[in-house]
Design a protein around this motif. Structure first.
Motif, PDB file in Angstrom:
ATOM      1  N   GLY A 186      17.351 -17.494  19.908  1.00 42.46           N
ATOM      2  CA  GLY A 186      16.251 -17.581  18.962  1.00 42.46           C
ATOM      3  C   GLY A 186      15.936 -16.270  18.277  1.00 42.46           C
ATOM      4  N   ASP A 187      14.933 -16.309  17.423  1.00 44.36           N
ATOM      5  CA  ASP A 187      14.553 -15.131  16.646  1.00 44.36           C
ATOM      6  C   ASP A 187      13.806 -14.096  17.476  1.00 44.36           C
ATOM      7  OD1 ASP A 187      15.643 -16.447  14.490  1.00 44.36           O
ATOM      8  OD2 ASP A 187      13.713 -17.137  13.698  1.00 44.36           O
ATOM      9  N   HIS A 188      13.220 -14.530  18.613  1.00 49.24           N
ATOM     10  CA  HIS A 188      12.333 -13.646  19.362  1.00 49.24           C
ATOM     11  C   HIS A 188      12.772 -13.405  20.804  1.00 49.24           C
ATOM     12  CE1 HIS A 188       9.773 -14.306  15.905  1.00 49.24           C
ATOM     13  NE2 HIS A 188       9.779 -15.609  16.142  1.00 49.24           N
ATOM     14  N   GLY A 189      13.815 -14.079  21.281  1.00 52.40           N
ATOM     15  CA  GLY A 189      14.352 -13.826  22.614  1.00 52.40           C
ATOM     16  C   GLY A 189      13.357 -14.062  23.739  1.00 52.40           C
ATOM     17  N   PRO A 190      13.409 -13.227  24.788  1.00 52.80           N
ATOM     18  CA  PRO A 190      12.582 -13.447  25.981  1.00 52.80           C
ATOM     19  C   PRO A 190      11.075 -13.475  25.732  1.00 52.80           C
ATOM     20  CG  PRO A 190      14.331 -11.877  26.452  1.00 52.80           C
ATOM     21  CD  PRO A 190      14.353 -12.112  24.975  1.00 52.80           C
ATOM     22  N   ALA A 191      10.606 -12.809  24.697  1.00 51.99           N
ATOM     23  CA  ALA A 191       9.168 -12.815  24.415  1.00 51.99           C
ATOM     24  C   ALA A 191       8.647 -14.232  24.208  1.00 51.99           C
ATOM     25  CB  ALA A 191       8.871 -11.970  23.173  1.00 51.99           C
ATOM     26  N   VAL A 192       9.485 -15.105  23.653  1.00 53.95           N
ATOM     27  CA  VAL A 192       9.103 -16.502  23.428  1.00 53.95           C
ATOM     28  C   VAL A 192       9.643 -17.415  24.518  1.00 53.95           C
ATOM     29  CG1 VAL A 192       9.645 -18.503  21.965  1.00 53.95           C
ATOM     30  CG2 VAL A 192       8.645 -16.449  20.965  1.00 53.95           C
ATOM     31  N   THR A 193      10.913 -17.251  24.901  1.00 56.93           N
ATOM     32  CA  THR A 193      11.514 -18.192  25.847  1.00 56.93           C
ATOM     33  C   THR A 193      10.858 -18.121  27.225  1.00 56.93           C
ATOM     34  OG1 THR A 193      13.256 -16.566  26.352  1.00 56.93           O
ATOM     35  CG2 THR A 193      13.737 -18.195  24.649  1.00 56.93           C
ATOM     36  N   VAL A 194      10.524 -16.921  27.688  1.00 56.11           N
ATOM     37  CA  VAL A 194       9.866 -16.782  28.991  1.00 56.11           C
ATOM     38  C   VAL A 194       8.430 -17.296  28.923  1.00 56.11           C
ATOM     39  CG1 VAL A 194       9.091 -15.145  30.750  1.00 56.11           C
ATOM     40  CG2 VAL A 194      11.353 -14.874  29.688  1.00 56.11           C
ATOM     41  N   ALA A 195       7.718 -16.934  27.864  1.00 55.34           N
ATOM     42  CA  ALA A 195       6.345 -17.428  27.699  1.00 55.34           C
ATOM     43  C   ALA A 195       6.323 -18.944  27.554  1.00 55.34           C
ATOM     44  CB  ALA A 195       5.698 -16.769  26.483  1.00 55.34           C
ATOM     45  N   GLY A 196       7.333 -19.492  26.864  1.00 54.22           N
ATOM     46  CA  GLY A 196       7.423 -20.944  26.725  1.00 54.22           C
ATOM     47  C   GLY A 196       7.662 -21.632  28.061  1.00 54.22           C
ATOM     48  N   ALA A 197       8.519 -21.033  28.887  1.00 60.15           N
ATOM     49  CA  ALA A 197       8.759 -21.583  30.220  1.00 60.15           C
ATOM     50  C   ALA A 197       7.484 -21.560  31.057  1.00 60.15           C
ATOM     51  CB  ALA A 197       9.867 -20.801  30.916  1.00 60.15           C
ATOM     52  N   ALA A 198       6.689 -20.494  30.912  1.00 62.30           N
ATOM     53  CA  ALA A 198       5.422 -20.386  31.648  1.00 62.30           C
ATOM     54  C   ALA A 198       4.455 -21.494  31.233  1.00 62.30           C
ATOM     55  CB  ALA A 198       4.797 -19.013  31.423  1.00 62.30           C
ATOM     56  N   LEU A 199       4.384 -21.785  29.932  1.00 56.51           N
ATOM     57  CA  LEU A 199       3.511 -22.859  29.449  1.00 56.51           C
ATOM     58  C   LEU A 199       3.986 -24.221  29.954  1.00 56.51           C
ATOM     59  CD1 LEU A 199       2.907 -21.759  25.741  1.00 56.51           C
ATOM     60  CD2 LEU A 199       1.236 -21.768  27.606  1.00 56.51           C
ATOM     61  N   ALA A 200       5.305 -24.435  29.948  1.00 55.05           N
ATOM     62  CA  ALA A 200       5.846 -25.700  30.446  1.00 55.05           C
ATOM     63  C   ALA A 200       5.540 -25.874  31.930  1.00 55.05           C
ATOM     64  CB  ALA A 200       7.352 -25.761  30.203  1.00 55.05           C
ATOM     65  N   LEU A 201       5.609 -24.780  32.670  1.00 57.24           N
ATOM     66  CA  LEU A 201       5.325 -24.825  34.106  1.00 57.24           C
ATOM     67  C   LEU A 201       3.858 -25.173  34.367  1.00 57.24           C
ATOM     68  CD1 LEU A 201       6.431 -24.353  36.986  1.00 57.24           C
ATOM     69  CD2 LEU A 201       5.766 -21.955  36.742  1.00 57.24           C
ATOM     70  N   ASN A 202       2.970 -24.745  33.493  1.00 55.44           N
ATOM     71  CA  ASN A 202       1.558 -25.096  33.653  1.00 55.44           C
ATOM     72  C   ASN A 202       1.354 -26.609  33.645  1.00 55.44           C
ATOM     73  OD1 ASN A 202       0.761 -22.434  33.763  1.00 55.44           O
ATOM     74  ND2 ASN A 202       0.218 -22.299  31.596  1.00 55.44           N
ATOM     75  N   ASP A 203       2.116 -27.296  32.794  1.00 59.81           N
ATOM     76  CA  ASP A 203       1.997 -28.754  32.687  1.00 59.81           C
ATOM     77  C   ASP A 203       2.852 -29.491  33.713  1.00 59.81           C
ATOM     78  OD1 ASP A 203       0.273 -28.470  30.567  1.00 59.81           O
ATOM     79  OD2 ASP A 203       1.807 -28.728  29.034  1.00 59.81           O
ATOM     80  N   GLU A 228      12.759  -9.419  32.812  1.00 56.79           N
ATOM     81  CA  GLU A 228      11.788  -9.003  33.830  1.00 56.79           C
ATOM     82  C   GLU A 228      10.515  -8.441  33.205  1.00 56.79           C
ATOM     83  OE1 GLU A 228      14.100  -6.399  36.204  1.00 56.79           O
ATOM     84  OE2 GLU A 228      14.971  -8.000  37.430  1.00 56.79           O
ATOM     85  N   VAL A 229      10.635  -7.768  32.070  1.00 55.81           N
ATOM     86  CA  VAL A 229       9.454  -7.248  31.376  1.00 55.81           C
ATOM     87  C   VAL A 229       8.512  -8.389  31.013  1.00 55.81           C
ATOM     88  CG1 VAL A 229       8.637  -6.164  29.244  1.00 55.81           C
ATOM     89  CG2 VAL A 229      10.575  -5.181  30.489  1.00 55.81           C
ATOM     90  N   GLU A 230       9.084  -9.469  30.489  1.00 57.50           N
ATOM     91  CA  GLU A 230       8.269 -10.626  30.098  1.00 57.50           C
ATOM     92  C   GLU A 230       7.800 -11.411  31.318  1.00 57.50           C
ATOM     93  OE1 GLU A 230       7.281 -10.924  27.089  1.00 57.50           O
ATOM     94  OE2 GLU A 230       8.588  -9.305  26.360  1.00 57.50           O
ATOM     95  N   LEU A 231       8.660 -11.527  32.319  1.00 56.31           N
ATOM     96  CA  LEU A 231       8.334 -12.305  33.514  1.00 56.31           C
ATOM     97  C   LEU A 231       7.170 -11.680  34.292  1.00 56.31           C
ATOM     98  CD1 LEU A 231       9.430 -14.904  34.743  1.00 56.31           C
ATOM     99  CD2 LEU A 231      11.001 -13.527  36.124  1.00 56.31           C
ATOM    100  N   ALA A 232       7.025 -10.375  34.188  1.00 51.49           N
ATOM    101  CA  ALA A 232       5.934  -9.682  34.887  1.00 51.49           C
ATOM    102  C   ALA A 232       4.564 -10.154  34.404  1.00 51.49           C
ATOM    103  CB  ALA A 232       6.070  -8.178  34.685  1.00 51.49           C
ATOM    104  N   ARG A 233       4.519 -10.752  33.206  1.00 50.10           N
ATOM    105  CA  ARG A 233       3.251 -11.233  32.652  1.00 50.10           C
ATOM    106  C   ARG A 233       2.897 -12.627  33.165  1.00 50.10           C
ATOM    107  NH1 ARG A 233       5.824  -8.829  27.917  1.00 50.10           N
ATOM    108  NH2 ARG A 233       4.646  -6.990  27.247  1.00 50.10           N
ATOM    109  N   HIS A 234       3.806 -13.261  33.900  1.00 52.79           N
ATOM    110  CA  HIS A 234       3.599 -14.657  34.296  1.00 52.79           C
ATOM    111  C   HIS A 234       3.912 -14.810  35.789  1.00 52.79           C
ATOM    112  CE1 HIS A 234       3.367 -15.558  30.003  1.00 52.79           C
ATOM    113  NE2 HIS A 234       4.485 -14.863  29.856  1.00 52.79           N
ATOM    114  N   ALA A 235       2.923 -14.562  36.620  1.00 52.96           N
ATOM    115  CA  ALA A 235       3.130 -14.524  38.068  1.00 52.96           C
ATOM    116  C   ALA A 235       3.624 -15.854  38.616  1.00 52.96           C
ATOM    117  CB  ALA A 235       1.818 -14.126  38.757  1.00 52.96           C
ATOM    118  N   ALA A 236       3.053 -16.974  38.145  1.00 55.86           N
ATOM    119  CA  ALA A 236       3.461 -18.288  38.656  1.00 55.86           C
ATOM    120  C   ALA A 236       4.919 -18.580  38.311  1.00 55.86           C
ATOM    121  CB  ALA A 236       2.551 -19.374  38.087  1.00 55.86           C
TER     122      ALA A 236
END
Length: 357
Positions: free
Chosen positions: A9-26, A42-50
Motif C-alpha cells: 500500500g501507499d502507507h505500509g505498516p502505519a496503516v496495515t498494523v493500525a488496521g489489524a488493531a482495529l479489526a482485532l477490537n471487533d 515493531e515501531v507501529e506495533l508498540a502503539r497497540h498492546a493488544a
C-alpha cells in the motif's frame, strides 16, 4: 490466523498494523502474521498492546513496489507479499490481505495458490458496491479486460458464493451488466451468457440484463461484467463520490447561513459520507483461487484496511471456497454434457445422411 502484507500500500505498516488493531477490537479471536521489515513493524506495533500479544512478525527486508511489474515481483522469492501468500498455501494462515501492487498480487497468487479449476484462466476481482439497499457485489472490476460468455457465467457463480458468504443472502439475485435490458442489446459474448443464464440449469437466481443505473439502485445483489467495464465503472463511481463530497463542502462554506445549515445537518451529512465512502466497502477478493486473497485499496486508511481484513475473516469462517468449487464443477460438467449432446446429434445427422445416400 490472518497473513498481512504489512509493507503493501501507499502507507505500509502505519496503516496495515493500525488496521489489524482495529479489526482485532471487533474480532478478538483473531491472530495475525505481519510480513515485512521487523524494525518498521515493531515501531507501529508498540502503539497497540493488544495486537502485539496476538501477532507474529515474519521478517523480510524485501517488498514489492507499487509500480513494480508482475514479472519482476515473481522473480523475487522473499518479499512480504509472496511470503504472506505462501503462508496461506502452507495452511499457516486462512487468508492474506494486501494493499499492495494489484498486478503482482494477482500474478503471485495465481502462481503460488493455483486456480480452482484448469478452466479458470485468472482470478476475478469482486468488490462491495454501496446501493439503496446496503451493499451489492460487482465483478470483475479489473482482472480480466475481456471475458467470453463462459467466463461471465463463472463470474456469476463465484459472485453469488461471495455475496452469500459476506452478506448472508441465501439466494442472491444476479444481473448481467449491459447497455440495455432488451435481449437484442449488447455484444455477442454478453448475449450468449444471458441466454445460458436464462436457461437456469445452474441453480442461480438470475434476474436478467441490468444497466449502469442499477449499480446504485440495488436492483440485484450481484452484477456481472468484464474487468474493463467493471474497472471503469468503479473508478467513475469513486470519482463521482469525491466530486459530490467536494461540491457539498464548497456549498456549505459559501456563506455564514450555509455554514449554519451544515452545522444543523451535521449528523445526517456524516451518515451520508459514511455511505458513499469507498473505504466502507474496502476489500475485494480474488475469486477462483485455491485460497483466500483480499485486495485492499492502496490508499486505504486504517479503518478501510480493517474492513478488508473483516472481508477475509468472513470468507474464512464460511463455506465460500467449497461453494465455489462445487458450483464451478457443476458448470464444467454441464458444459461437457452439452458438448457431448451436440457431438451425438452431429453423429446421428451424419449417419442419417449416409443412410439416405
Amino acid at each position: 490466523m490472518i497473513a498481512i502484507d504489512a509493507m503493501g500500500g501507499d502507507h505500509g505498516p502505519a496503516v496495515t498494523v493500525a488496521g489489524a488493531a482495529l479489526a482485532l477490537n471487533d474480532r478478538p479471536e483473531l491472530f495475525f502474521q505481519l510480513h515485512g521489515d521487523s524494525a518498521k513493524i515493531e515501531v507501529e506495533l508498540a502503539r497497540h498492546a493488544a495486537l502485539k500479544t496476538r501477532s507474529a512478525i515474519i521478517h523480510t527486508d524485501q517488498c514489492v513496489a507499487m509500480d513494480e511489474k508482475p514479472a519482476q515481483a515473481i522473480r523475487r522469492r522473499n518479499t512480504s507479499l509472496s511470503n504472506a501468500i505462501h503462508a496461506v498455501k502452507a495452511g499457516n494462515a486462512r487468508a492474506v490481505i494486501s494493499a499492495g501492487n494489484t498486478g503482482a498480487l494477482m500474478a503471485l497468487s495465481k502462481m503460488i495458490l493455483k486456480m480452482m479449476t484448469d478452466d479458470l484462466e485468472r482470478p476475478a476481482i469482486g468488490c462491495s458496491w454501496p446501493n439503496r439497499r446496503g451493499f451489492g457485489t460487482v465483478l470483475d472490476v479489473g482482472a480480466n479486460v475481456t471475458s467470453d460468455a463462459h467466463q461471465l457465467i463463472e463470474f456469476a457463480l463465484m459472485g453469488a458464493a461471495f455475496h452469500r458468504a459476506l452478506r448472508g443472502t441465501e439466494s442472491p439475485s444476479i444481473g448481467l451488466l449491459n447497455v440495455g435490458s432488451e435481449d437484442v442489446k449488447g455484444h455477442d459474448e454478453v448475449r450468449e451468457a444471458h441466454q445460458l443464464l436464462r436457461d437456469n440449469t445452474l441453480g442461480l437466481n438470475y434476474y436478467g440484463f441490468v444497466e449502469g443505473t442499477d449499480l446504485c439502485d440495488g436492483t440485484v445483489d450481484v452484477i456481472v461484467t468484464d474487468g474493463f467495464t467493471g474497472n471503469v465503472a468503479l473508478k467513475t463511481a469513486e470519482g463521482a463520490a469525491r466530486f459530490i463530497k467536494d461540491l457539498m463542502k464548497g456549498a456549505f462554506k459559501s456563506s455564514p447561513l450555509a455554514m449554519l445549515g451544515a452545522l444543523l445537518a451535521g449528523p445526517a451529512l456524516k451518515a451520508m459520507a459514511r455511505r458513499i465512502d469507498p473505504g466502507a466497502g474496502n476489500g475485494g477478493p480474488l475469486l477462483g483461487l485455491r485460497g483466500i486473497v483480499i485486495k485492499s485499496h492502496g490508499g486505504a486508511d486504517a479503518r478501510a484496511f480493517a474492513n478488508a481484513i473483516k472481508v477475509g475473516v468472513s470468507l474464512a469462517a464460511s463455506t465460500y471456497e467449497k461453494d465455489i468449487a462445487v458450483a464451478l464443477s457443476r458448470f464444467s460438467q454441464s458444459v461437457a454434457d452439452h458438448k457431448a449432446t451436440l457431438a451425438a446429434a452431429a453423429a446421428d445427422a451424419n449417419i442419417t445422411a449416409v443412410a439416405g445416400q
